[in-house]
Enzyme design. Sequence first.
Site, mmCIF file in Angstrom:
data_model
loop_
_atom_site.group_PDB
_atom_site.id
_atom_site.type_symbol
_atom_site.label_atom_id
_atom_site.label_comp_id
_atom_site.label_asym_id
_atom_site.label_seq_id
_atom_site.Cartn_x
_atom_site.Cartn_y
_atom_site.Cartn_z
ATOM 1 N N LYS A 142 4.692 -5.352 -9.652
ATOM 2 C CA LYS A 142 3.542 -4.433 -9.708
ATOM 3 C C LYS A 142 3.997 -2.977 -9.577
ATOM 4 O O LYS A 142 5.029 -2.699 -8.942
ATOM 5 C CB LYS A 142 2.496 -4.795 -8.643
ATOM 6 C CG LYS A 142 2.871 -4.414 -7.247
ATOM 7 C CD LYS A 142 1.661 -4.440 -6.296
ATOM 8 C CE LYS A 142 2.115 -3.931 -4.942
ATOM 9 N NZ LYS A 142 1.118 -3.712 -3.965
ATOM 10 N N LYS A 156 3.973 2.780 -5.372
ATOM 11 C CA LYS A 156 4.403 4.137 -5.031
ATOM 12 C C LYS A 156 5.689 4.133 -4.210
ATOM 13 O O LYS A 156 6.320 5.165 -4.043
ATOM 14 C CB LYS A 156 3.278 4.907 -4.321
ATOM 15 C CG LYS A 156 2.689 4.210 -3.121
ATOM 16 C CD LYS A 156 1.357 4.842 -2.705
ATOM 17 C CE LYS A 156 0.623 3.938 -1.737
ATOM 18 N NZ LYS A 156 -0.772 3.768 -1.923
ATOM 19 N N LYS A 203 7.605 -7.879 1.540
ATOM 20 C CA LYS A 203 7.991 -6.686 2.307
ATOM 21 C C LYS A 203 9.096 -7.003 3.303
ATOM 22 O O LYS A 203 9.917 -6.142 3.619
ATOM 23 C CB LYS A 203 6.779 -6.081 3.030
ATOM 24 C CG LYS A 203 5.851 -5.339 2.067
ATOM 25 C CD LYS A 203 5.035 -4.276 2.772
ATOM 26 C CE LYS A 203 4.282 -3.425 1.780
ATOM 27 N NZ LYS A 203 3.355 -2.485 2.391
HETATM 28 P P1 TYM Z 1 -2.497 -0.083 -1.072
HETATM 29 O O1 TYM Z 1 -2.487 1.252 -0.437
HETATM 30 O O2 TYM Z 1 -1.192 -0.758 -1.352
HETATM 31 O O3 TYM Z 1 -3.289 -0.013 -2.443
HETATM 32 C C1 TYM Z 1 -4.608 0.513 -2.500
HETATM 33 C C2 TYM Z 1 -5.401 -0.221 -3.558
HETATM 34 O O4 TYM Z 1 -4.740 -0.123 -4.831
HETATM 35 C C3 TYM Z 1 -4.563 -1.437 -5.371
HETATM 36 N N1 TYM Z 1 -3.285 -1.459 -6.104
HETATM 37 C C4 TYM Z 1 -3.162 -1.820 -7.387
HETATM 38 N N2 TYM Z 1 -4.063 -2.208 -8.286
HETATM 39 C C5 TYM Z 1 -3.600 -2.511 -9.538
HETATM 40 N N3 TYM Z 1 -2.297 -2.416 -9.897
HETATM 41 C C6 TYM Z 1 -1.353 -2.023 -9.009
HETATM 42 N N4 TYM Z 1 -0.084 -1.920 -9.369
HETATM 43 C C7 TYM Z 1 -1.772 -1.706 -7.678
HETATM 44 N N5 TYM Z 1 -1.129 -1.273 -6.561
HETATM 45 C C8 TYM Z 1 -2.067 -1.135 -5.601
HETATM 46 C C9 TYM Z 1 -4.513 -2.366 -4.161
HETATM 47 O O5 TYM Z 1 -4.863 -3.682 -4.507
HETATM 48 C C10 TYM Z 1 -5.533 -1.722 -3.249
HETATM 49 O O6 TYM Z 1 -6.832 -2.140 -3.602
HETATM 50 N N6 TYM Z 1 -3.711 -3.185 2.657
HETATM 51 C C11 TYM Z 1 -4.235 -2.267 1.665
HETATM 52 C C12 TYM Z 1 -5.064 -1.161 2.281
HETATM 53 C C13 TYM Z 1 -6.131 -1.645 3.173
HETATM 54 C C14 TYM Z 1 -7.356 -2.249 2.775
HETATM 55 C C15 TYM Z 1 -8.061 -2.514 3.976
HETATM 56 C C16 TYM Z 1 -7.906 -2.573 1.531
HETATM 57 C C17 TYM Z 1 -6.127 -1.576 4.524
HETATM 58 N N7 TYM Z 1 -7.299 -2.081 5.016
HETATM 59 C C18 TYM Z 1 -9.344 -3.137 3.963
HETATM 60 C C19 TYM Z 1 -9.173 -3.186 1.513
HETATM 61 C C20 TYM Z 1 -9.854 -3.441 2.701
HETATM 62 C C21 TYM Z 1 -3.084 -1.639 0.907
HETATM 63 O O7 TYM Z 1 -1.972 -1.583 1.364
HETATM 64 O O8 TYM Z 1 -3.449 -1.070 -0.270
#
Ligand code: TYM
Length: 333
Positions: free
Chosen positions: A199, A202, A117
Amino acid sequence: MSIINCENRMFSAVQPSGMPTLGNYLGAIRNWVKSQEKFNCIFMLADLHTITVRQNPEEFRKNIIEAYALFLACGINTSKTPFFIQSHVSAHSELAWILDCYTQFGELSRMTQFKDKSKKYANDVNAGLFCYPVLMAGDILLYKSKYVPVGADQKQHVELTRDVAQRFNNIYGDTFILPEPFIPEVGARVMSLQEPTKKMSKSDANANGYIAILDSPDIIMKKFKRAVTDSEAKVEYKEGKDGVNNLMGIYSAITGKSLEEIESEFDGKGYGVFKTKVAEVVIEELRPIQEKFKDYINNIDYIKECYKKSDDIAREIADETVKEVKQKVGFVL
Ligand code: TYM
């Protein structure tokens, strides 16, 4: 809330940084929905995380409400599972600061997501982006969560959470439960349809790279037809065939078929037939969600009712943990 009565707790979150993708759905959301029956779940919209990247206020507000409605449409049942908004529970910011003081600069510098990032947003490498994994650690630890369902990209952050929790427990005695990442066997890493070594995200500038959960059937079909593959014209899971491997992974995650079954199903058929079939199963998987979304998004009162009651439950648990932490660290209560 004592550690004893939250043995089976599962916690996870997603950022409201735009319409969730098929990657979010297969890597995380779908598991959340299934887990509601088996675990003591709490889920969250991680809006504090989202401002590590500059947001337009109007769009941000819209994204939060839409993401909330979408999760209800996917099957999160707030009568059973609190699904709250992070910025409504101040304990998250508070614990993050405390845990910042128990996390090393070197540890945060090694986080792959930070490295990625900070390249992507090179003109705004803010302290929030750097400390983001600590905020996430606090999210998990506040609820004494054992299981954290995430896609593969978040595994490193959950591991850091364990290290920070262990460090705190070593100094002050058992306080936090050490969480485990709960990563699906298929769908844990859905890749971009245009650059299948990256990956699916969005925030991809190229909308053809991702499937947003609310993309129309026509758009989904078009995006899959344009998906990057290779010149072999053979549906086979093999090193170097990143595009095909990704499509096979998506097809497998939705149909439950093994990679061998998929290879034989498309034996002798070209990529055109294969891509159309993958698009069709995705369209059918998302159709009921898209229909329900229309109902929820038009019912803002219901959405508010759901997040307010969830916020209250989360706040009660989280405040108790912060109190315990402050007491152990030596603050005067
Ligand atoms: P975020 O919003 O980027 O993504 C949410 C969830 O989706 C999964 N994910 C994917 N899985 C498979 N293939 C992909 N291309 C893909 N893109 C995203 C992510 O692994 C995630 O599980 N930091 C986290 C949000 C968060 C969080 C937490 C998660 C904040 N606090 C505490 C778990 C526990 C995030 O940015 O996810």
